[in-house]
Structure formats: structure tokens, C-alpha cells
Write a protein that holds these residues in place. Structure first.
Motif, PDB file in Angstrom:
ATOM      1  N   VAL A 154      19.676 -29.995  56.144  1.00 29.54           N
ATOM      2  CA  VAL A 154      20.126 -29.363  57.384  1.00 29.54           C
ATOM      3  C   VAL A 154      20.274 -27.857  57.202  1.00 29.54           C
ATOM      4  O   VAL A 154      19.857 -27.071  58.067  1.00 29.54           O
ATOM      5  N   LEU A 155      20.831 -27.426  56.091  1.00 28.10           N
ATOM      6  CA  LEU A 155      21.003 -25.998  55.844  1.00 28.10           C
ATOM      7  C   LEU A 155      19.664 -25.282  55.713  1.00 28.10           C
ATOM      8  O   LEU A 155      19.480 -24.174  56.241  1.00 28.10           O
ATOM      9  N   ILE A 156      18.718 -25.917  55.031  1.00 30.83           N
ATOM     10  CA  ILE A 156      17.392 -25.296  54.878  1.00 30.83           C
ATOM     11  C   ILE A 156      16.688 -25.175  56.226  1.00 30.83           C
ATOM     12  O   ILE A 156      16.117 -24.121  56.564  1.00 30.83           O
ATOM     13  N   VAL A 157      16.735 -26.249  57.012  1.00 28.30           N
ATOM     14  CA  VAL A 157      16.079 -26.219  58.319  1.00 28.30           C
ATOM     15  C   VAL A 157      16.756 -25.204  59.245  1.00 28.30           C
ATOM     16  O   VAL A 157      16.081 -24.455  59.967  1.00 28.30           O
ATOM     17  N   LEU A 158      18.079 -25.153  59.246  1.00 29.36           N
ATOM     18  CA  LEU A 158      18.789 -24.192  60.085  1.00 29.36           C
ATOM     19  C   LEU A 158      18.500 -22.754  59.670  1.00 29.36           C
ATOM     20  O   LEU A 158      18.385 -21.858  60.524  1.00 29.36           O
ATOM     21  N   LEU A 159      18.405 -22.501  58.368  1.00 25.44           N
ATOM     22  CA  LEU A 159      18.064 -21.158  57.904  1.00 25.44           C
ATOM     23  C   LEU A 159      16.667 -20.760  58.351  1.00 25.44           C
ATOM     24  O   LEU A 159      16.438 -19.630  58.798  1.00 25.44           O
ATOM     25  N   PHE A 160      15.739 -21.706  58.271  1.00 29.48           N
ATOM     26  CA  PHE A 160      14.368 -21.442  58.700  1.00 29.48           C
ATOM     27  C   PHE A 160      14.309 -21.177  60.205  1.00 29.48           C
ATOM     28  O   PHE A 160      13.661 -20.221  60.663  1.00 29.48           O
ATOM     29  N   ILE A 161      15.006 -22.001  60.989  1.00 31.65           N
ATOM     30  CA  ILE A 161      15.008 -21.818  62.440  1.00 31.65           C
ATOM     31  C   ILE A 161      15.731 -20.526  62.829  1.00 31.65           C
ATOM     32  O   ILE A 161      15.332 -19.832  63.776  1.00 31.65           O
ATOM     33  N   SER A 162      16.779 -20.151  62.090  1.00 33.62           N
ATOM     34  CA  SER A 162      17.509 -18.911  62.386  1.00 33.62           C
ATOM     35  C   SER A 162      16.616 -17.689  62.178  1.00 33.62           C
ATOM     36  O   SER A 162      16.655 -16.743  62.977  1.00 33.62           O
ATOM     37  N   CYS A 163      15.804 -17.712  61.129  1.00 35.40           N
ATOM     38  CA  CYS A 163      14.865 -16.607  60.912  1.00 35.40           C
ATOM     39  C   CYS A 163      13.844 -16.528  62.044  1.00 35.40           C
ATOM     40  O   CYS A 163      13.503 -15.437  62.521  1.00 35.40           O
ATOM     41  N   ILE A 164      13.372 -17.688  62.489  1.00 39.60           N
ATOM     42  CA  ILE A 164      12.420 -17.706  63.600  1.00 39.60           C
ATOM     43  C   ILE A 164      13.071 -17.191  64.880  1.00 39.60           C
ATOM     44  O   ILE A 164      12.475 -16.395  65.627  1.00 39.60           O
TER      45      ILE A 164
END
Length: 224
Positions: A154-164
Motif C-alpha cells: 500500500v505504501l509503495i502504490v500510494l507513493l507511486f500514485i502521489s508522484c503521478i
């Protein structure tokens, strides 16, 4: 003097120190190229379905991943996106603010959609594991990803989506500043009328005033 939040974030320059009009033109052309490639792939798949048609057996599912109807809808959406991006490119180049509005609305809708995806991941974190289980066995690093804990995923996906989301918000700001710039240029070219009780005088624009040649100095005063 108090500035509104819109004026505080307003700027005529964007990435690579180029003008917002230039940035909007480049962004519109880039989106057109991406959608043109997608449209070409979809049309090729429709023309040769035996080669490009993905069956459900590859993903352990009982339904086709992409049938002809869905491919036609995707092709229509890609064609519409090419039209919207072309309108934004033309509007930024020719300084027509109304042509930029559809592309700006698309950007806002896309940002809101990605925000909803991030919220759904926070509310339903198990959806990541469910999505990983649907991937084929030959997917790269599938086992390594599934071995991670649910919180880490969840943290990895949220970090990726936050950058996008941050990148998309910056692009929205660039297009919005271009829209404001073009709109501001249009308002400065409006003719100004000064009305009195008896007469109405049309004042020239600022550019016309600068174009008027400067008259020579009056002759010196001499006394006889």
C-alpha cells in the motif's frame, strides 16, 4: 495589497524556463502522439484480430479481455482525445482561450479519477492483493511482489500514485496559466470608450498609442 490564491500561483513560465504557451503546445502535441499510437495499435488489432486478440486463457479468466466492441469504444475515445489535444494546441498557438477549455477539463477529470484510485487503495487495501492474484504466472517479479506485506504494498502504490498526482497537478497549473495568459491578452485588446454628456470618444489601444510617431519639438520662442 492582498493577492488571491489564483494570482499567487500565476506564472507565465513553466518547466525548462519556457513560456506557458510553448509548454501547452508541447503538452498537446505529446498527448496527441500518445493517443495516435494507441489508436494505431487498436486499429491494427481490429484489422487482424487473430494476432492481437487476447483470450481469457492467458489470464485464467472465463471472459475475453478485449473484444471488438470494447476496442471500438477505446478507438473512439482515442480519436476524441486527439481532437481535444489538437484543439488545445491550436488554442495555445493562436491564443484562443475557448479552445483550451476542453483539454483543461480532461486534465481535471483525469486528476480526480487518479485521486479516487488513491482513496480506494487506502479504504480497501486488500484490492492490491486481489489484483496481483489475477496476474498471469509469467508476469515479471510476480512472486517477489506478492511476498511483500500488505502495508508495504500500500505504501509503495500510494507513493507511486502521489508522484503521478503531483506531476499531473503541475501540468494542470501550466495549462491553467496559459488559459489565464491568453484570456488576459484578449482583455487588453478591448477598445475603451469614454462617454460624456455630449460626446463619446474612442480611446486608442496601447499598441496603437506606441505606434504613433513622436512629433518634433515646437520651434523656439523668439522675441522681436
Amino acid at each position: 495589497m492582498m493577492l488571491s490564491p489564483w494570482d499567487r500561483w500565476y506564472s507565465t513560465s513553466c518547466c525548462l524556463c519556457c513560456h506557458v504557451r510553448t509548454g501547452t503546445v508541447i503538452l498537446g502535441i505529446w498527448y496527441m502522439l500518445i493517443n495516435a499510437v494507441v489508436l494505431l495499435i487498436l486499429l491494427t488489432a481490429l484489422g487482424d484480430p487473430d494476432q492481437y486478440h487476447l483470450t481469457s486463457a492467458e489470464l485464467a479468466n472465463d471472459m475475453d479481455v478485449m473484444d471488438d466492441a470494447n476496442m471500438c469504444i477505446a478507438s473512439a475515445i482515442s480519436l476524441l482525445m486527439i481532437l481535444i489535444c489538437g484543439m488545445a494546441t491550436y488554442g495555445a498557438y493562436k491564443q484562443h482561450a475557448a479552445w483550451i477549455v476542453p483539454f483543461l477539463c480532461y486534465q481535471i477529470f483525469d486528476f480526480a479519477l487518479n485521486t479516487l484510485v488513491a482513496v480506494s487503495i487506502v479504504v480497501y487495501p486488500n484490492t492490491i492483493q486481489d489484483y496481483l492474484l489475477q496476474l498471469p504466472d509469467n508476469f515479471p517479479y510476480r512472486d517477489e511482489i506478492m511476498s511483500l506485506s500488505n502495508v508495504c504494498l500500500v505504501l509503495i502504490v500510494l507513493l507511486f500514485i502521489s508522484c503521478i498526482l503531483a506531476f499531473k497537478a503541475y501540468l494542470i497549473a501550466c495549462v491553467w496559466n496559459c488559459y489565464r495568459y491568453v484570456t488576459g491578452r484578449g482583455t487588453t485588446e478591448i477598445l475603451v470608450y469614454v462617454t460624456t454628456n455630449d460626446t463619446t470618444v474612442l480611446l486608442p489601444s496601447y499598441d496603437d498609442t506606441l505606434a504613433v510617431p513622436v512629433k518634433g519639438a515646437p520651434p523656439p520662442y523668439t522675441t522681436e
